[in-house]
Design an enzyme around this catalytic site. Structure first.
Site, short mmCIF file in Angstrom:
data_model
loop_
_atom_site.label_atom_id
_atom_site.label_comp_id
_atom_site.label_asym_id
_atom_site.label_seq_id
_atom_site.Cartn_x
_atom_site.Cartn_y
_atom_site.Cartn_z
N CYS B 242 0.88 -1.24 0.09
CA CYS B 242 -0.09 0.03 -0.14
C CYS B 242 0.87 1.23 -0.01
CB CYS B 242 -0.84 -0.10 1.29
SG CYS B 242 -1.75 -1.41 1.18
N VAL B 243 1.74 1.19 -1.09
CA VAL B 243 2.76 2.49 -1.10
C VAL B 243 1.93 3.48 -1.99
CG1 VAL B 243 5.03 3.56 -1.90
CG2 VAL B 243 4.44 0.99 -1.12
#
Lengths: 349, 428
Positions: B242-243
């Site tokens: 979840c960048v």
């Protein structure tokens, strides 16, 4: 559109009034084309015309900046020009600063397109490059012809409101503004091409020249921590529950200042993180993990530190532009200093 | 190691009674796919939708994108150590469904999930507006913690991709590409006069939902090591990230790593592509030092003349990028780095969190802070409720009419740091 009206600014020397001994003359305006204005006017080939020339002594300008600025702005305004040009100033320091200062003032306060020109080491460049188009010239007036050749096309584009190309194309000192565009090839292919050139020892062009990196020397240690007022500042996004000031989860445009008077411990009932760059579960369960209020309260009681400052400051350090971060830091630092804080614990994530 | 990669071109996706490929059309048995994904007890509801290029559709919040691939010959299966046994992959024959992708969406996990618009200005910035997307909408059971939620959706995407790719097993591919890298000594001898080049791939491993897996191993736990480039094409590396959406390397990006493809393109002509060094982006200083020391050591050990280094994410990993670059340059090995920029909305801020004069050859995927206006779409797959809070969004990003003002950061793949896109940035 009719002929573009230009007001030109030069110093006492280029006006032929005199050198250092005349550097204290006050601003004056003449409805004529003088000195380097002749070459500029010729370069415009009838598309634009210098309608007036403002002359001011370099010493006068630099020693009376506010007055000089106000006087000159009045003079410029009267002609309702489409464009304002100052210089070129080459490597003359005070002249360069005057040119850049007045160009910025005309651009901002009168909203008239404006530009100047000078050598890269002229202090005027570093002071104003971010705000202005400053054409790059040689370091002495021997480079006048070259300067005029570069100034004229940019001047006409600015006056007509046309799109301005890159510093290389338009010969101005890079302002450091990054803009996206679509290249012909994808990034990986550009990287392979660049590597092949680099391996062959051929010239290549980096897409992002490295900036001068700002490295901060740590302060000397606090002499007596048991007497010191300590503040907590974090980029870990700890905020009162509900994030009352809506600090962004990324690319923060603001910071918050919150009262922790009476708080012995931050809990999941009272505080949380606004940060969007990490799994928030552990910070939300216990915000002391990022902002150690509980430990500092204990140290306060044990007399290990003098006192915990009443307010903590917080923002989200996630894709936050260095420029924003720097501005937050300056404001927070100033307030902490005024509040008599001796030391700060900065926590990140 | 030699891999034949067969392209099975998919020009359209439709729901059908049976999952199969016919004349370039992928038919999907929706019920069968949903029941496969719902086997996971962490998922309460699962739905599947189709989004095609040019349709007025917005998908958000996007977690991962995966290209369906199936191994038809040679050892191992796709996604070894994750779905398949942990056999070494990268040789034999693999088929890929080209022009098709699985996209996962549903309730947000973290904040760093993206937007894919299938048409309009936003579509220009994401490669996944050009693929026929099978979109999984996965809703977690109540009270599921973020890391469990992320894992459930990650596996859902991979399983769906594997399921769809099975349909290609008996199909004759439209095109076959062959990639081969020899064992090191033989590879060096094959083109003794060409410069020896490797690819240093930095894997996102900051932790707390920023994870990448190599043969099923969390990349935080690895020390830098060497892969044959073809291993990556068989799913040796997958995303669990979840960048920020713009510079997240989705699993699709890994499978189609453009640096690998473009180095192979020049292989034997202008350079000798000897392999891939993978390294991580851990947050502890000791880890950063160790990993960058090791990448430099491996680059020296391989006798390289040059490397391309790619990054994932921004900020903290900028330090890993610069450390890798500096230490490899100090070994006398030439580097080119691929990154992206966070120069502020007006482009006037410094772009990276770290810098060094030795990083004199930089390719950029563009400024992620630049603002874009996205008009409303006729249909939304997923939900618009997170738009203001995803990375790149802000208070008021979502307008009442469904249009959106966000930073490019919020668009999946927009400033990819593997160099997947044409976008770049210039200084003015």
């Amino acid at each position: 559109m009719g002929k573009i009206k230009v007001v030109h600014y030069i110093n006492q020397f280029f006006a032929g009034i005199g050198g250092e001994e005349k550097a204290d003359i006050k601003p004056e305006v003449r409805e004529e084309v003088i000195g380097p204005g002749m070459a500029l006017n010729a370069g415009f080939k009838g598309e634009a015309e210098i309608v007036a020339t403002v002359i001011c002594g370099d010493s006068y300008f630099n020693e009376n900046v506010e007055e000089a600025k106000a006087e000159i702005l009045e003079m410029v305004k009267k002609y309702e020009p489409d464009l304002f040009i100052a210089g070129p100033a080459f490597n003359a320091g005070r002249y360069g600063v005057a040119c850049a200062t007045i160009t910025a003032a005309v651009q901002e306060e009168l909203g008239i397109p404006a530009m100047t020109a000078m050598y890269e080491e002229n202090p005027g460049v570093d002071m104003f490059r971010k705000d202005l188009y400053i054409v790059a010239t040689k370091n002495s007036a021997a480079g006048m012809r070259d300067a005029v050749n570069k100034m004229v096309p940019l001047a006409l584009k600015l006056a007509k409101g046309e799109e301005i190309g890159t510093p290389d194309e338009e010969h101005y000192h890079a302002r450091g503004i990054r803009k996206n565009f679509f290249a012909d090839k994808r990034g990986s292919a550009r990287a392979v091409d660049m590597l092949i050139k680099k391996l062959k020892g051929e010239e290549f062009q980096t897409e992002y020249p490295m900036p001068d990196f700002d490295r901060v020397e740590p302060n000397p240690a606090v002499k007596d921590i048991s007497k010191a007022t300590i503040a907590l500042v974090t980029s870990g996004g700890i905020v009162p529950k509900g994030n009352p000031d809506h600090i962004e989860s990324s690319s923060a445009s603001k910071y918050g200042k919150y009262d922790i008077e009476g708080f012995e411990d931050l809990t999941s009932e009272t505080h949380e993180t606004a940060h969007g760059g990490y799994d928030p579960v552990y910070a939300n369960e216990d915000a002391d993990r990022v902002l150690p209020v509980d430990v500092l309260r204990e140290m306060e009681k044990e007399g290990k530190i003098g006192k915990l400052h009443r307010y903590f400051y917080t923002t989200v350090g996630n894709g936050t532009a260095v420029k924003n971060a720097k501005a937050f830091g300056e404001e927070i630092g100033k307030e902490l200093k005024e509040a008599g804080v001796d030391a700060v614990i900065l926590t990140s994530t | 190691m030699r891999l034949e990669l067969g392209h099975v071109n998919i020009s359209d996706v439709q729901f059908g009674a049976e999952t199969k490929i016919e004349n370039g059309v992928l038919y999907v048995n929706k019920e069968e796919l949903i029941s496969l994904i719902k086997e996971d007890e962490h998922l309460k509801e699962v739905d599947v939708e189709i989004a095609r290029p040019g349709e007025s559709v917005r998908i958000t919040p996007v977690k991962d994108v995966i290209e369906p691939r199936v191994k038809v010959e040679g050892p191992g299966e796709i996604f070894p150590g994750v779905l398949g046994k942990v056999e070494t992959v990268g040789s034999g024959k693999t088929y890929a469904l080209k022009g098709c992708a699985v996209v996962t969406t549903g309730k947000i996990v973290g904040f760093q999930e993206g937007i894919i618009d299938m048409t309009g200005p936003g579509a220009e910035y994401t490669p996944f507006s050009k693929t026929n997307n099978v979109v999984l909408i996965c809703e977690p059971v109540d009270g599921l913690k973020q890391h469990d939620h992320e894992r459930a959706v990650r596996f859902a995407g991979l399983k769906a991709a594997k399921y769809l790719a099975e349909a290609a097993r008996e199909v004759t591919p439209d095109k076959v590409e062959v990639f081969e890298t020899l064992p090191l000594l033989e590879q060096l001898n094959q083109y003794p006069d060409l410069p020896k080049v490797a690819y240093v791939q930095m894997l996102q491993s900051q932790g707390l939902l920023h994870d990448t897996y190599v043969y099923g191993v969390d990349a935080k736990q690895i020390v830098p090591t060497i892969l044959y480039p073809t291993e990556i094409m068989d799913g040796a590396i997958i995303s669990g990230n979840c960048v920020s959406a713009c510079d997240k390397n989705t699993t699709y990006h890994h499978l189609n790593n453009p640096v690998v493809a473009d180095l192979y393109e020049k292989h034997g002509k202008e350079l000798n592509f000897v392999g891939v060094i993978i390294t991580n982006e851990n947050v502890y200083l000791a880890d950063k030092e160790r990993s960058s020391n090791w990448t430099a050591k491996l680059a020296e050990y391989l006798g390289l003349d040059g490397v391309i280094i790619s990054q994932e994410g921004f900020g903290n990993p900028d330090t890993d990028l610069i450390m890798n670059c500096k230490k490899i340059e100090q070994k006398g090995i030439k580097t080119v780095i691929i990154t992206d920029e966070y120069a502020g909305r007006d482009g006037s801020s410094q772009s990276l969190a770290d810098a060094d004069p030795l990083a004199n050859a930089v390719v950029t995927g563009g400024n992620a802070n630049e603002i874009i206006e996205l008009p409303a779409m006729d249909k939304v797959i997923g939900s618009l409720e997170y738009i203001d809070t995803i990375a790149g969004g802000f208070d008021g990003s979502l307008k009442e009419d469904g249009s959106i003002t966000v930073e490019l950061q919020a668009i999946t793949g927009a400033t990819n740091e593997l160099g997947f896109n044409k976008m770049s940035a210039k200084g003015f």
